[in-house]
Enzyme design. Structure first.
Site, PDB file in Angstrom:
ATOM      1  N   TYR A 136       0.831  -1.208   0.000  1.00 36.20           N
ATOM      2  CA  TYR A 136       0.000   0.000   0.000  1.00 36.20           C
ATOM      3  C   TYR A 136       0.864   1.257   0.000  1.00 36.20           C
ATOM      4  O   TYR A 136       0.594   2.219  -0.724  1.00 36.20           O
ATOM      5  CB  TYR A 136      -0.914  -0.027   1.223  1.00 36.20           C
ATOM      6  CG  TYR A 136      -1.586   1.289   1.539  1.00 36.20           C
ATOM      7  CD1 TYR A 136      -2.592   1.790   0.727  1.00 36.20           C
ATOM      8  CD2 TYR A 136      -1.215   2.025   2.665  1.00 36.20           C
ATOM      9  CE1 TYR A 136      -3.218   3.001   1.023  1.00 36.20           C
ATOM     10  CE2 TYR A 136      -1.828   3.219   2.972  1.00 36.20           C
ATOM     11  CZ  TYR A 136      -2.830   3.710   2.141  1.00 36.20           C
ATOM     12  OH  TYR A 136      -3.435   4.910   2.440  1.00 36.20           O
ATOM     13  N   PRO A 180       1.470  15.134   3.292  1.00 41.93           N
ATOM     14  CA  PRO A 180       0.395  14.399   3.967  1.00 41.93           C
ATOM     15  C   PRO A 180       0.388  12.930   3.570  1.00 41.93           C
ATOM     16  O   PRO A 180       0.385  12.595   2.384  1.00 41.93           O
ATOM     17  CB  PRO A 180      -0.878  15.107   3.469  1.00 41.93           C
ATOM     18  CG  PRO A 180      -0.480  15.728   2.163  1.00 41.93           C
ATOM     19  CD  PRO A 180       0.958  16.105   2.304  1.00 41.93           C
ATOM     20  N   SER A 182      -2.774  14.873   7.097  1.00 42.61           N
ATOM     21  CA  SER A 182      -3.771  14.381   6.151  1.00 42.61           C
ATOM     22  C   SER A 182      -5.180  14.425   6.721  1.00 42.61           C
ATOM     23  O   SER A 182      -5.393  14.217   7.923  1.00 42.61           O
ATOM     24  CB  SER A 182      -3.429  12.939   5.747  1.00 42.61           C
ATOM     25  OG  SER A 182      -4.467  12.367   4.972  1.00 42.61           O
ATOM     26  N   GLN A 185      -3.966  19.163   5.308  1.00 39.42           N
ATOM     27  CA  GLN A 185      -4.284  18.760   3.936  1.00 39.42           C
ATOM     28  C   GLN A 185      -5.742  18.352   3.884  1.00 39.42           C
ATOM     29  O   GLN A 185      -6.166  17.433   4.578  1.00 39.42           O
ATOM     30  CB  GLN A 185      -3.381  17.605   3.495  1.00 39.42           C
ATOM     31  CG  GLN A 185      -3.696  17.066   2.122  1.00 39.42           C
ATOM     32  CD  GLN A 185      -4.359  15.699   2.169  1.00 39.42           C
ATOM     33  OE1 GLN A 185      -4.666  15.198   3.247  1.00 39.42           O
ATOM     34  NE2 GLN A 185      -4.588  15.118   1.019  1.00 39.42           N
ATOM     35  N   TYR A 230      -9.059  16.993   1.965  1.00 37.64           N
ATOM     36  CA  TYR A 230      -9.728  16.283   0.875  1.00 37.64           C
ATOM     37  C   TYR A 230     -11.185  16.724   0.818  1.00 37.64           C
ATOM     38  O   TYR A 230     -11.830  16.909   1.862  1.00 37.64           O
ATOM     39  CB  TYR A 230      -9.680  14.769   1.085  1.00 37.64           C
ATOM     40  CG  TYR A 230      -8.422  14.089   0.627  1.00 37.64           C
ATOM     41  CD1 TYR A 230      -7.955  14.235  -0.680  1.00 37.64           C
ATOM     42  CD2 TYR A 230      -7.703  13.276   1.499  1.00 37.64           C
ATOM     43  CE1 TYR A 230      -6.807  13.583  -1.106  1.00 37.64           C
ATOM     44  CE2 TYR A 230      -6.559  12.612   1.083  1.00 37.64           C
ATOM     45  CZ  TYR A 230      -6.116  12.778  -0.221  1.00 37.64           C
ATOM     46  OH  TYR A 230      -4.977  12.138  -0.640  1.00 37.64           O
ATOM     47  N   THR A 234      -6.043  19.181  -1.595  1.00 41.38           N
ATOM     48  CA  THR A 234      -5.559  18.220  -2.583  1.00 41.38           C
ATOM     49  C   THR A 234      -6.662  17.938  -3.592  1.00 41.38           C
ATOM     50  O   THR A 234      -7.746  17.478  -3.229  1.00 41.38           O
ATOM     51  CB  THR A 234      -5.113  16.912  -1.908  1.00 41.38           C
ATOM     52  OG1 THR A 234      -3.997  17.194  -1.054  1.00 41.38           O
ATOM     53  CG2 THR A 234      -4.682  15.885  -2.941  1.00 41.38           C
ATOM     54  N   LYS A 289      -3.032  21.529  -4.062  1.00 38.05           N
ATOM     55  CA  LYS A 289      -2.033  20.480  -4.236  1.00 38.05           C
ATOM     56  C   LYS A 289      -2.492  19.476  -5.291  1.00 38.05           C
ATOM     57  O   LYS A 289      -3.639  19.040  -5.282  1.00 38.05           O
ATOM     58  CB  LYS A 289      -1.788  19.748  -2.911  1.00 38.05           C
ATOM     59  CG  LYS A 289      -0.702  18.682  -2.965  1.00 38.05           C
ATOM     60  CD  LYS A 289      -0.469  18.074  -1.597  1.00 38.05           C
ATOM     61  CE  LYS A 289       0.695  17.102  -1.580  1.00 38.05           C
ATOM     62  NZ  LYS A 289       0.484  15.915  -2.442  1.00 38.05           N
ATOM     63  N   HIS A 343       0.937  13.197  -7.061  1.00 41.25           N
ATOM     64  CA  HIS A 343       0.499  12.354  -5.947  1.00 41.25           C
ATOM     65  C   HIS A 343       1.435  11.165  -5.761  1.00 41.25           C
ATOM     66  O   HIS A 343       1.014  10.066  -5.403  1.00 41.25           O
ATOM     67  CB  HIS A 343      -0.930  11.863  -6.192  1.00 41.25           C
ATOM     68  CG  HIS A 343      -1.749  11.723  -4.936  1.00 41.25           C
ATOM     69  ND1 HIS A 343      -2.683  12.655  -4.552  1.00 41.25           N
ATOM     70  CD2 HIS A 343      -1.778  10.772  -3.974  1.00 41.25           C
ATOM     71  CE1 HIS A 343      -3.263  12.275  -3.428  1.00 41.25           C
ATOM     72  NE2 HIS A 343      -2.725  11.137  -3.049  1.00 41.25           N
ATOM     73  N   ARG A 372       0.485   7.901  -7.503  1.00 41.13           N
ATOM     74  CA  ARG A 372      -0.530   6.997  -6.950  1.00 41.13           C
ATOM     75  C   ARG A 372      -1.903   7.162  -7.585  1.00 41.13           C
ATOM     76  O   ARG A 372      -2.808   6.374  -7.303  1.00 41.13           O
ATOM     77  CB  ARG A 372      -0.642   7.208  -5.441  1.00 41.13           C
ATOM     78  CG  ARG A 372       0.624   6.861  -4.678  1.00 41.13           C
ATOM     79  CD  ARG A 372       0.503   7.203  -3.203  1.00 41.13           C
ATOM     80  NE  ARG A 372      -0.369   6.297  -2.494  1.00 41.13           N
ATOM     81  CZ  ARG A 372       0.035   5.161  -1.908  1.00 41.13           C
ATOM     82  NH1 ARG A 372       1.302   4.801  -1.971  1.00 41.13           N
ATOM     83  NH2 ARG A 372      -0.820   4.398  -1.259  1.00 41.13           N
ATOM     84  N   GLY A 399       8.758  11.936  -5.795  1.00 37.70           N
ATOM     85  CA  GLY A 399      10.043  11.436  -6.258  1.00 37.70           C
ATOM     86  C   GLY A 399      11.268  11.994  -5.572  1.00 37.70           C
ATOM     87  O   GLY A 399      12.388  11.663  -5.958  1.00 37.70           O
ATOM     88  N   ILE A 400      11.101  12.837  -4.562  1.00 43.84           N
ATOM     89  CA  ILE A 400      12.251  13.397  -3.839  1.00 43.84           C
ATOM     90  C   ILE A 400      12.854  12.301  -2.962  1.00 43.84           C
ATOM     91  O   ILE A 400      12.195  11.775  -2.072  1.00 43.84           O
ATOM     92  CB  ILE A 400      11.831  14.595  -2.967  1.00 43.84           C
ATOM     93  CG1 ILE A 400      11.231  15.714  -3.823  1.00 43.84           C
ATOM     94  CG2 ILE A 400      13.016  15.090  -2.144  1.00 43.84           C
ATOM     95  CD1 ILE A 400      12.211  16.418  -4.715  1.00 43.84           C
ATOM     96  N   ARG A 401      14.109  11.958  -3.224  1.00 40.15           N
ATOM     97  CA  ARG A 401      14.745  10.853  -2.502  1.00 40.15           C
ATOM     98  C   ARG A 401      16.111  11.216  -1.929  1.00 40.15           C
ATOM     99  O   ARG A 401      16.787  10.353  -1.364  1.00 40.15           O
ATOM    100  CB  ARG A 401      14.917   9.645  -3.445  1.00 40.15           C
ATOM    101  CG  ARG A 401      13.602   9.061  -3.947  1.00 40.15           C
ATOM    102  CD  ARG A 401      12.802   8.434  -2.820  1.00 40.15           C
ATOM    103  NE  ARG A 401      11.563   7.830  -3.306  1.00 40.15           N
ATOM    104  CZ  ARG A 401      10.381   8.445  -3.351  1.00 40.15           C
ATOM    105  NH1 ARG A 401      10.291   9.709  -2.924  1.00 40.15           N
ATOM    106  NH2 ARG A 401       9.315   7.823  -3.788  1.00 40.15           N
ATOM    107  N   ARG A 412       7.063   9.246   1.055  1.00 42.01           N
ATOM    108  CA  ARG A 412       7.455   7.888   1.422  1.00 42.01           C
ATOM    109  C   ARG A 412       8.712   7.828   2.294  1.00 42.01           C
ATOM    110  O   ARG A 412       8.749   7.041   3.244  1.00 42.01           O
ATOM    111  CB  ARG A 412       7.643   7.042   0.165  1.00 42.01           C
ATOM    112  CG  ARG A 412       6.336   6.691  -0.563  1.00 42.01           C
ATOM    113  CD  ARG A 412       6.621   5.854  -1.796  1.00 42.01           C
ATOM    114  NE  ARG A 412       5.430   5.465  -2.530  1.00 42.01           N
ATOM    115  CZ  ARG A 412       4.911   6.159  -3.545  1.00 42.01           C
ATOM    116  NH1 ARG A 412       5.489   7.295  -3.927  1.00 42.01           N
ATOM    117  NH2 ARG A 412       3.836   5.729  -4.174  1.00 42.01           N
TER     118      ARG A 412
END
Length: 347
Positions: A25, A78, A107, A128, A130, A156, A221, A245, A248, A278-280, A300
């Site tokens: 998930y 979030p 979130s 954030q 929804y 968002t 967002k 997102h 996702r 994608g920031i790693r 993540r």
């Protein structure tokens, strides 16, 4: 054997500790899995030029947005249901955020009460939001967040109707919602998407309404198109978060790195521009800021830290990314974020 970079280590630890369905998930995207790679490679494809021998004057990573001052430009994006990943949950992430002198977006689908998260953070956090299917339900959630003392609202919009994509275990739920949003039933011959799902999705008219309800900074967002960013400014939004997102929602989109420069050119002088997806690494953060972003959101990676070591793991992830950002600034001869935005990147 070379030790793993800390974020990779936390990812491995998180995978080892989490149930397989929870790990899936967290890591899943909208389709083939390629979108995650596209997001990450978008930042990695940009190249840096070292600038040795430059004297750094009072070097720092201080960031200011909407009259808030932080020690660095790394915001916690979030992420829903954080008690899925560790018992510390959103409170653990918020405490770590405060300890590292940063900011967090909580979130709508948080697994702990927003009032408790803000209290334990000992600072105003961002919320954030929804869309909750209609204005009445959305206003009720918004008022709960405002009463808790949040200092900005991040609406968002790229996931029109958001529901859990995992069977939540007993004791974990979106506790701040009055009740879960359920899909409207569709009749024979109707479309589940058009006649069900999208009848509960927000529109630009709802953004105009929301702007009237939010007395604090409002950001949209999930925008990727320049025209949408321009329209957000026209509707009075104080900022945009360029994001797909984390891959996702919709597969086969460009990377955020690919669209960021055009958005900055279009609206960067009129509102704040943030990015995620994608920031790693701290180098990725540096590149996003050099391309015109005012701040960067991570998702993540800090959840890997949360799953591995709770609040302490989140703090270590933030500190690691900040250390990497500082090292990149030092090696490219940049003293602060204002100078960083003037750095040219090689394709």
């Amino acid at each position: 054997m070379q030790p793993l970079p800390l974020l990779s280590y936390f990812a491995q630890q998180a995978q080892a500790k989490l149930p397989a369905d929870v790990w899936h998930y967290l890591q899943s995207d909208a389709g083939s899995g390629l979108q995650l790679q596209v997001n990450e490679l978008g930042w990695q494809s940009k190249k840096l030029l070292p600038r040795p021998l430059r004297a750094l004057q009072q070097a720092n990573t201080r960031c200011e947005l909407f009259s808030e001052q932080w020690a660095h430009p790394l915001l916690l994006a979030p992420v829903a249901y954080q008690r899925l990943f560790h018992a510390d949950g959103e409170i653990g992430s918020a405490v770590a955020c405060n300890a590292q002198q940063g900011q967090m977006m909580v979130s709508s689908l948080a697994s702990q009460p927003i009032s408790e998260i803000v209290t334990q953070a000992q600072q105003p956090l961002w919320f954030q939001l929804y869309w909750q299917g209609d204005r009445e339900r959305t206003a009720a959630l918004l008022q709960k967040a405002l009463a808790a003392g949040v200092s900005a609202v991040v609406f968002t919009v790229d996931a029109p109707v958001k529901q859990a994509l995992i069977d939540l275990p007993d004791g974990i739920s979106a506790v701040n919602l009055a009740q879960p949003l359920s899909m409207r039933p569709v009749h024979m011959g109707q479309s589940q998407v058009f006649d069900g799902w999208m009848t509960q999705a927000p529109t630009w008219e709802d953004v105009a309404w929301l702007r009237q309800q939010v007395p604090i900074p409002l950001l949209l967002k999930g925008l990727m198109h320049v025209d949408d960013a321009k329209r957000a400014v026209e509707y009075g939004c104080d900022g945009v978060v360029i994001s797909n997102h984390g891959g996702r929602v919709l597969d086969s989109t460009p990377s955020v790195a690919a669209v960021l420069p055009a958005v900055v050119a279009a609206v960067g002088s009129q509102c704040k521009v943030l990015v995620d997806s994608g920031i790693r690494s701290g180098q990725d953060v540096f590149k996003a800021l050099a391309m015109g972003a005012d701040a960067v959101c991570i998702g993540r990676p800090y959840i890997w830290g949360l799953a591995a070591e709770g609040a302490m793991g989140v703090a270590k992830v933030i500190r690691t990314l900040r250390d990497e950002l500082e090292m990149t600034m030092a090696l490219t001869g940049v003293s602060n974020l204002s100078e960083l935005r003037q750095v040219g990147l090689f394709e």
